[in-house]
Design an enzyme around this catalytic site. Structure first.
Site, PDB file in Angstrom:
ATOM      1  N   GLU A  43       0.836  -1.212   0.000  1.00 43.37           N
ATOM      2  CA  GLU A  43       0.000   0.000   0.000  1.00 43.37           C
ATOM      3  C   GLU A  43       0.875   1.269   0.000  1.00 43.37           C
ATOM      4  O   GLU A  43       1.861   1.351   0.741  1.00 43.37           O
ATOM      5  CB  GLU A  43      -0.826  -0.046   1.302  1.00 43.37           C
ATOM      6  CG  GLU A  43      -1.754   1.134   1.531  1.00 43.37           C
ATOM      7  CD  GLU A  43      -2.545   0.961   2.833  1.00 43.37           C
ATOM      8  OE1 GLU A  43      -2.141   0.136   3.686  1.00 43.37           O
ATOM      9  OE2 GLU A  43      -3.570   1.654   2.978  1.00 43.37           O
ATOM     10  N   LYS A 111      -9.206   2.497  -2.275  1.00 39.17           N
ATOM     11  CA  LYS A 111      -9.476   1.801  -1.006  1.00 39.17           C
ATOM     12  C   LYS A 111     -10.857   2.198  -0.471  1.00 39.17           C
ATOM     13  O   LYS A 111     -11.191   3.390  -0.447  1.00 39.17           O
ATOM     14  CB  LYS A 111      -8.393   2.194  -0.007  1.00 39.17           C
ATOM     15  CG  LYS A 111      -8.402   1.460   1.323  1.00 39.17           C
ATOM     16  CD  LYS A 111      -7.188   1.899   2.166  1.00 39.17           C
ATOM     17  CE  LYS A 111      -7.078   1.157   3.471  1.00 39.17           C
ATOM     18  NZ  LYS A 111      -5.866   1.564   4.248  1.00 39.17           N
ATOM     19  N   CYS A 147      -5.325  -3.223   2.044  1.00 38.98           N
ATOM     20  CA  CYS A 147      -5.211  -3.353   3.508  1.00 38.98           C
ATOM     21  C   CYS A 147      -6.554  -3.536   4.217  1.00 38.98           C
ATOM     22  O   CYS A 147      -7.189  -4.570   4.069  1.00 38.98           O
ATOM     23  CB  CYS A 147      -4.438  -2.150   4.038  1.00 38.98           C
ATOM     24  SG  CYS A 147      -3.578  -2.487   5.593  1.00 38.98           S
TER      25      CYS A 147
END
Lengths: 575, 575
Positions: A43, A111, A147
C-alpha cells in the site's frame, strides 16, 4: 490454470520518490525475468506510508503522480501486470492501487475502508472508494483490495467474489505489534477459507517514525493454507504459482446484494489485462512460516525500527548514557545489532550517588559489545548548580528538584555530544517508566528516539535474557540481571521505593492503557485498590511529560504517541 | 409568536463532570427565572471538548451518562426545554444533544457531520447521526444541529427547514483562530438569510490545551441580522426573544429530497415539547457586535488560553526567563494579565554574552509589571560544563554546541524552580522561531506551555505596541522595541545573522505552512528562490524539535501541534 505472482515486500522511504521508483523498477525487472503474470507492491509504496499531512500539499500529490507516470513508462514492452500503491487525485485524494501493464494505466482502484483508529488517520486525508474492481487476466478474474478492505465483513472482497473474482490481491501497510503477525495469518487464512478464494497479501517492511512494518507477506490458497511467506523484518521478493479455479461461492445467494441497489457500492469495474505467460509447474519461493519467540520478535522489531529511524534521518552514529542498569544495557545491545558496534557510543555519567558496581557493569557491557565509551562525571557541574541556586533555594529542603538537576546535566552532556559530533541521542526509558512518569523531562528523556518506550520492564528482562542466550554469551553482565533497578539519584534509592513491584505494575498498566479498563474493573481482578489508584493517577498526571518525550517504536497494541491521544488538561478521575 | 431563548456560553472543564453539572444547574435556574422557553448549551458541554481518547474509556462514557441523568432529574417540575451536549452511547458513541424537559429525556439528536480535519478527529470517536430532528414547542418547529452540521450545504439544517423548521439551534465548540469570529458571523448570517430561518448559535468558551474557545455566540434573525452576541473570551448567559414566523422556504421544491429516497438521511424525527411560557415583549440581553482590533483579539485569546491552562491544571504561579527581548516581555505581560502580577515570577539568567541593556530592559519590565524577579547567572555553571567536556571536545572548534549548553542551563534553572516551588514554566518562543527551529530543545524550549508559539515575530511587535497603548504607558520599555532581536548566545549575535528579515520570513512561513504552497509558488510571488528554499528546509528539518516542544495556544488557521501532523522521517524535498 496457474497464475505466477511476485510479491515485492520492500522498504519504501517516505517522500523519497526517486528512491522508491528505483526500487519499483528493480522489482519490475525481477518479475519480468521470473515471467510473472502479476507483480504486487505494498500500500502507498510510491510515497511511503503514512505520509500524514504531506498529503495536504498539492505539490506532494503532483510529485506522486509524476513518479507514477515514470513507473508506467518503464513498463513499456514489458508483460507483467503491476499493482502499485499510490495516491490518486481526482476530485479528491484516494488511497489507491494503480493497475499497470505495458506502458498503460489500465485502471485505478480506490481503497474502500479507511481506518481512522489507533495510529491511523485515513479519513483525514482520503475519500473512500466505492467500486469493487476485477481484472481479467488469462482466464482468471482477480479482485483488488487495499489493507483494511479485507479486515471487515463489509469490505469490497465480498462484492468482488460475488462478481466472480477467483483470487484477491491485497496491498498492505500493516504496522507491527506483538501478536499481529499471528493474527494476520489466522485472519487472512480464515477469510480465504470462508470465501474459498486465494488471497495474496503483500505487506510493507521498514521503520517509519513510531511504526515498524514487519513484512510477513503471505499467499494463502483457497483452503486457507499458507503456501508462501515473506521474511519477517526484512525485504523479500517472493514468487508463487497459484492454481486458479472457478469459485463456486460466487453463485451463492447473498442478501448484501441489496447494498448495490441502495447505492452502497457502485457497480463493479471490470478491467481487461493481457496474459502473456503460461505456467505449468508450481514455483514457490518464500519459506513457509518463520517461527520466533515473543522476545526474538520484539527484539527484531526494535532493531529494524531503530535502524530505519537512524538511517532514513541521515544519522550514522548514536550515543546513549550507560547507567549500568538493564534499560540502557538493552538499548545499547539493540543499537549494536542495528548499526554495528563502530556506530554506538556509550557515555557513563556517574554522580556522587552512583555505585561502584554501576560503573563497572556499564564498562563491562561496553567492553563486551566492543563499543567506544567515555566517563564524564556530573559531580562538579552539579555542585556549580547547587551554588548558583543556593540563594533562591535556601530554607527549602532537598527534594526531587536535586534529583532532576542531575538527570538534566546528563541530558545536557548527551545533547552536547550530539551537537558537536552529529550523533543521534537514544533514550532508554521503558514503558513502565514512560507510563508512570518515572523519568526526568529534559533529563533522561532527552533524545531523538526512545527505543524501548513501548516495552514493559518485565519484558525488558526477558528480552535481555533471550539476547544473551541467543548470542551464547553473557554480553549483558549477569550482575545487571541480579541487582534491584535504581535511578541512583539519591543514596540507596531503588525503583521499588516509589513504584509497586514491576510484575504487578506492568499488569495494571496493561489493563489500564491497552485495554482501557476502569480502575474498578482492575481491582475486581484482584489488585489492591490503593495500588491501582496510585498507578492510574501516575499515568494520568504524566501526560504532559509524555507529550514532550521523543517518539518510540510501537510494539504493543497500544503505544504512547499517535496511538493514545489523551488531553493534558483533564480532570477526569478514577482515583 | 415569540420564543424566549437563553444561551449558556460557559466554560466547561474537561472530564470534571461535577463541575460541569453544577454550571448546568445554575444555568437552568437562571433560564427558569427568565421564563425562557429554551436553554441551549455548547457542544459536549457535559464532558468538555474535546475529550480525545477518554472517549475510548467505557468508564468515562458511563460517567457521562450518569451526569446526564443527574441533569435530567434536576429539571423535574421545571419548564424550560434544555438542549445539552453530551456523548450518547447506543451501539456506538455519538456526539449528541439531549433534549430535556421536566425530568424527561424527550429525545436525542446525533451530530451528522463529524469534522476530521485540522485539529479535529471526530471520526476516530463517533458514528455520524442521520436523523434530522425537529421539536415542536408552542406553535414553533425547532430544528437541532451541532456545530459542523451547519457548516456545509449537505448538513441536516437543509432537511429540517424542508420539514418545516422555523428556527435552527446549533450547539457548538468552535475553536478560535484569528479571522474566525468574523467568518462565523458572516457564515451564520448568510445561512439564516439563505433559508429565511433564524439561527441560535451557542459556542463554548475557555481554553483546553492547544485550543481556545472564544464564545461569541450569536442569534441571527431570518433576515440574517445579528440580534444578540455573547461576550468574546468570557462566560456569558444571554437571553433573547425571537419572533417565529412560518417559513415559506420550506415549501420550495428541492432536488436534494431524493437523498431521503436514497436512504442518505433517515426520515426526520419529530419531538413534542411543552410550551409553558408566553412572551410578548422583546427581551434581548447580549450586546450586539464586540469590535476588536486583530492585536486585541489575539492578546485576549492568549490571555484566556494561558489562564485556563494554568488554572485547570492546578497551578497557581508561573515562572519564565526574561531575556530583555520582545518575546519574553510579551509573555510576561500576557501572564500578568491572565494571572495577576503576584503569580508571575521572572528570572534573568545572564551569561558572559548578555549585554548590559538586556539585563536593564528585563529589570525595567519586571518593575513596570510589579512582578517578583531574580537574577541567576549561568556563567559559573557554564564554565563547569566546559571543564567537564574539555577532554572529549579538545581539537574541536566552538560551534552551536556551546550556545545550546547555555540555553540548556537556563532550562535546567527554570525547571528546578518549577520542581522546588510548584511553578509552571512558560516558554517564550514565537511562531517564526518554532517554524525555523531557532530555539534550543530542552533549553529555551523547556516548559509546560508555549504561550506565543502560534504568533509570528512581526505580530509580536504589533501586539506589544497595542498593549502599551491600551495601558497608556510604556510598560514594555521602548528599548525592547528598538534593539535588533538577538539570542545573545555568542558575541554580537543577532537573529538576522541566520534568518531572513522577519517581514520576509513570516510571509514565506505563512504561505508554506498555513497555505501549504509549494516552494515554486512562493517564489512566483516574488520571493528570492534561495531564501524560500532555505526557509522551507529549516521548517522541514526541525519537525523533530517541534514534536518535543510544549503545546502552544492556537490563534492561526494552522498551528503547530494537532493541526499539522508531519512525519519526522521525511525525505520529501522542495529545496
Amino acid at each position: 490454470m496457474y497464475l505466477r505472482i511476485t510479491l515485492a515486500q520492500l522498504d519504501a522511504v517516505l517522500g523519497d520518490f526517486d528512491h522508491n521508483v528505483e526500487k519499483i523498477k528493480k522489482a519490475i525487472d525481477i518479475a519480468e525475468l521470473e515471467r510473472s503474470d502479476i507483480l504486487i507492491f505494498p500500500e502507498l509504496f510510491l510515497t511511503g506510508y503514512p505520509p500524514e499531512d504531506l498529503i495536504l500539499r498539492t505539490s506532494f500529490l503532483k510529485r506522486n503522480m509524476q513518479a507514477l507516470n515514470n513507473v508506467i513508462n518503464y513498463t513499456k514492452n514489458k508483460n507483467t501486470l503491476v499493482l502499485l500503491g499510490f495516491i490518486n487525485v481526482d476530485t479528491d485524494a484516494h488511497n489507491a492501487a494503480a493497475i499497470i501493464q505495458n506502458g498503460k494505466l489500465l485502471g485505478v482502484y480506490h481503497k474502500h475502508l479507511l481506518p481512522n483508529y489507533s495510529v491511523f488517520d485515513e479519513r483525514r486525508y482520503f475519500a473512500p472508494g466505492d467500486s469493487p474492481t476485477i481484472i481479467s487476466l488469462k482466464e482468471a478474474k482477480i479482485g483488488i483490495t487495499i489493507c483494511e478492505d479485507i479486515w471487515s465483513p463489509i469490505g469490497p472482497m465480498h462484492e468482488e467474489v460475488l462478481e466472480g473474482a477467483q483470487i484477491i490481491m491485497n496491498l498492505s501497510a500493516s504496522p507491527y505489534y506483538y501478536g499481529k503477525r499471528q493474527l494476520r495469518k489466522n485472519y487472512v487464512s480464515q477469510k480465504a477459507y470462508d470465501y474459498h478464494c486465494p488471497i495474496v497479501y503483500c505487506n510493507l517492511i521498514g521503520g517509519q517514525d513510531e511504526l515498524v512494518f514487519d513484512g510477513g507477506s503471505i499467499v494463502v490458497d483457497s483452503n486457507g493454507n499458507i503456501v508462501a511467506e515473506g521474511k519477517p523484518f526484512e525485504e523479500d521478493i517472493i514468487t508463487v504459482d497459484l492454481e486458479i479455479e472457478e469459485n463456486l461461492r460466487s453463485n451463492l445467494h447473498d442478501p448484501r446484494r441489496r447494498h448495490i441497489e441502495k447505492g452502497y457500492f457502485s457497480p463493479p469495474v471490470f478491467i481487461k489485462a493481457e496474459g502473456n505467460f503460461q505456467h505449468k509447474n508450481l514455483k514457490v519461493t518464500g519459506k513457509i512460516s518463520y517461527n520466533m519467540t515473543k522476545e526474538e520478535e520484539i527484539f527484531k522489531a526494535l532493531v529494524l525500527g531503530l535502524k530505519d529511524y537512524v538511517r532514513k534521518n541521515g544519522f550514522i552514529k548514536v550515543v546513549l548514557g550507560l547507567s549500568g542498569g538493564m534499560d540502557s544495557s538493552l538499548v545499547a545491545v539493540i543499537a549494536v545489532e542495528a548499526l554495528g558496534k563502530e556506530n554506538v557510543v556509550g557515555i557513563l555519567m556517574p554522580s556522587m550517588y552512583s555505585s561502584e558496581h554501576s560503573i563497572n557493569d556499564a564498562k563491562k557491557l561496553s567492553e563486551n559489545l566492543g563499543i567506544e565509551h567515555h566517563i564524564i562525571s556530573i559531580s562538579e557541574v552539579y555542585h556549580s548548580y547547587e551554588e548558583a541556586l543556593e540563594n533562591i533555594f535556601k530554607n527549602y529542603p532537598r527534594d526531587i528538584t536535586e534529583e532532576n538537576i542531575q538527570a538534566r546535566i546528563r541530558g545536557n552532556y548527551l545533547m552536547a555530544l550530539s551537537n558537536k559530533f552529529g550523533y543521534l541521542v537514544l533514550t532508554t526509558g521503558n514503558k513502565s517508566e514512560t507510563a508512570t512518569g518515572y523519568a526526568t523531562l529534559y533529563g533522561d528523556m532527552a533524545g531523538g528516539l526512545s527505543v524501548i518506550k513501548d516495552v514493559y520492564k518485565t519484558d525488558i528482562y526477558k528480552i535481555a535474557a533471550w539476547y544473551n542466550s541467543w548470542k551464547g554469551s553473557e554480553i549483558i553482565p549477569e550482575n545487571i540481571f541480579i541487582k534491584p533497578p535504581s535511578a541512583e539519584l539519591r543514596p540507596d534509592q531503588t525503583d521499588q521505593d516509589t513504584l509497586p513491584p514491576y510484575e504487578i505494575l506492568d499488569e495494571i498498566l496493561r489493563l489500564y492503557i491497552e485495554e482501557e479498563r476502569a480502575v474498578e474493573e482492575i481491582v475486581e481482578r484482584g489488585f489492591e485498590k490503593e495500588t491501582v489508584k496510585y498507578v492510574a493517577r501516575l499515568v494520568d498526571k504524566n501526560e504532559y511529560k509524555r507529550r514532550q518525550g521523543p517518539i518510540g517504536i510501537k510494539i504493543s497494541k497500544r503505544a504512547f504517541g499517535k496511538d493514545r491521544r489523551m488531553p493534558i488538561t483533564n480532570k477526569y478521575r478514577e482515583w
